[in-house]
Design an enzyme around this catalytic site. Sequence first.
Site, PDB file in Angstrom:
ATOM      1  N   HIS A   1       1.271   6.590  -3.858  1.00 37.89           N
ATOM      2  CA  HIS A   1       0.366   5.905  -4.724  1.00 37.89           C
ATOM      3  C   HIS A   1       0.211   6.090  -6.175  1.00 37.89           C
ATOM      4  O   HIS A   1      -0.555   6.676  -6.890  1.00 37.89           O
ATOM      5  CB  HIS A   1      -1.225   6.077  -4.251  1.00 37.89           C
ATOM      6  CG  HIS A   1      -1.489   5.989  -2.907  1.00 37.89           C
ATOM      7  ND1 HIS A   1      -1.122   6.586  -1.874  1.00 37.89           N
ATOM      8  CD2 HIS A   1      -1.918   4.890  -2.245  1.00 37.89           C
ATOM      9  CE1 HIS A   1      -1.442   6.356  -0.568  1.00 37.89           C
ATOM     10  NE2 HIS A   1      -2.099   5.110  -0.879  1.00 37.89           N
TER      11      HIS A   1
ATOM     12  N   GLU B   1      -0.651  -2.770   3.076  1.00 31.61           N
ATOM     13  CA  GLU B   1      -0.114  -1.422   3.731  1.00 31.61           C
ATOM     14  C   GLU B   1       0.455  -1.698   5.042  1.00 31.61           C
ATOM     15  O   GLU B   1       1.349  -0.665   5.517  1.00 31.61           O
ATOM     16  CB  GLU B   1      -1.223  -0.387   3.479  1.00 31.61           C
ATOM     17  CG  GLU B   1      -1.102   0.048   1.908  1.00 31.61           C
ATOM     18  CD  GLU B   1      -2.289   1.174   1.896  1.00 31.61           C
ATOM     19  OE1 GLU B   1      -2.276   1.568   0.810  1.00 31.61           O
ATOM     20  OE2 GLU B   1      -2.987   1.464   2.822  1.00 31.61           O
TER      21      GLU B   1
ATOM     22  N   HIS C   1      -8.425  -3.828   3.566  1.00 31.97           N
ATOM     23  CA  HIS C   1      -9.123  -3.270   2.517  1.00 31.97           C
ATOM     24  C   HIS C   1      -8.677  -3.704   1.173  1.00 31.97           C
ATOM     25  O   HIS C   1      -7.624  -4.259   1.021  1.00 31.97           O
ATOM     26  CB  HIS C   1      -9.015  -1.739   2.476  1.00 31.97           C
ATOM     27  CG  HIS C   1      -7.822  -0.682   2.038  1.00 31.97           C
ATOM     28  ND1 HIS C   1      -6.673  -1.123   2.690  1.00 31.97           N
ATOM     29  CD2 HIS C   1      -7.447  -0.154   1.193  1.00 31.97           C
ATOM     30  CE1 HIS C   1      -5.668  -0.438   2.518  1.00 31.97           C
ATOM     31  NE2 HIS C   1      -6.151   0.166   1.241  1.00 31.97           N
TER      32      HIS C   1
ATOM     33  N   HIS D   1      -4.837   6.185   5.771  1.00 34.36           N
ATOM     34  CA  HIS D   1      -4.612   7.574   5.003  1.00 34.36           C
ATOM     35  C   HIS D   1      -5.735   7.405   3.712  1.00 34.36           C
ATOM     36  O   HIS D   1      -5.267   7.886   2.978  1.00 34.36           O
ATOM     37  CB  HIS D   1      -3.093   7.623   4.755  1.00 34.36           C
ATOM     38  CG  HIS D   1      -2.513   6.693   4.102  1.00 34.36           C
ATOM     39  ND1 HIS D   1      -1.240   6.219   4.165  1.00 34.36           N
ATOM     40  CD2 HIS D   1      -3.067   5.877   3.006  1.00 34.36           C
ATOM     41  CE1 HIS D   1      -0.880   5.188   3.188  1.00 34.36           C
ATOM     42  NE2 HIS D   1      -1.916   4.866   2.295  1.00 34.36           N
TER      43      HIS D   1
END
Lengths: 132, 279
Positions: free
Chosen positions: B59, B240, B193, B12
Amino acid sequence: MAQKKPYQDIPGTTIFDTDMAHIGYHLNQFCMSLMQAPNRERFKSDERAYLNEWPMSEAQKLAVLDRDYNRMISLGGNIYFLAKIFSSDGISFQQAAASMTGMTQEEYAQMMINGGRSPEGNHVTGEDGGNG
Amino acid sequence: MAKITAGVSTSHVPAIGAAIDQGKTAEPYWAPLFAGYEFSKKWIAEQKPDVVILVYNDHATAFSLDMVPTFAIGCAGEFKPADEGWGPRPVPVVKGHPELAAHIAQSVIHDDFDLTIVNKMDVDHGLTVPLSLLFGQPEGWPCLVIPLAVNVVLYPPPSGRRCYELGKAVRRAVESFDADLNVQVWGTGGMSHQLQGPRAGLINREFDNDFLERLVNSPDELSRMPHIEYVRKAGSEGIELVMWMIMRGALNEQVTERHRFYHVPASNTAVGHQVLENG
């Protein structure tokens, strides 16, 4: 006895745990305030004065003024909170990430196009004498 | 009765949302990424889910450091796209399903999963980018959405095992809801990431492709992967991926993988995407 933290030997990485969240609470909450446009305007018009409204340490304030993201992270900042600062500056996540690696934006962007930073030698501090 | 028919996993990345919003999807940098979603856009137009239970993480948008719920379910009638520092994304307001959300909350809490109930919440790119990837740019989203927010920002997030078991509890909840609904569960975020520090830019193709494979064929074993392995191998933000385990837990043990896509990079991130069908 302190909680064991097996993630402390990951090179070039600060895991934002509850201890860091405590150190960085006001820094991160200052960042949250920048989600509101009027606050962004006030911050941009006089950064120092706006920062002085928050009970942050002087080191945290200076790190913000210098836009030194590695230093902000070492002082309890979390990247998703700090993103409010660079978003307010009109800087992308990739530009901000590049600034933390010692690479130029162009070098970093090219590294990503080439497949990103290799995990080889980047799992554990000192495994190849690499960063961290 | 309501039924979970399929699961979708997808990254996302906020830059994907920006590329869509700014009309850059045909640019050489972005075109290969969006090509990976063409199948899925056609597929979902045929599937026509009534409700998507969308597992994502906030976030630092709705949840500041004042309160950080490990699992939170959105029970409101609507959720506005959030201003994350550059103004809200120009996407439709997300419509919820308060009755099904309340039923899920009741059911899974009785089933020992103590969700936080959220009655007012703005939703950030974590929730709206997956909707844009699957539905494009409609006037209104073509299905109702129940946000299921997972803390992956403040370490430790819930374990992959806990997420997998929660997915199973969500399935039991949905299947005991007395309405004829086609429900999908989406797991979002990842893949490898790292957005911070000198190791920023880390990508681990081997880890990611192994994860995609095991998510389909050996999810029970995959759910036992400890946090340290995620953060060490897939980056500090790669953790995540535990959210995908909720989606997988909500599906049958045996699933049909209709689509798999992997691409590097989107900004700082490796993008993974799968379409899994029950039966």
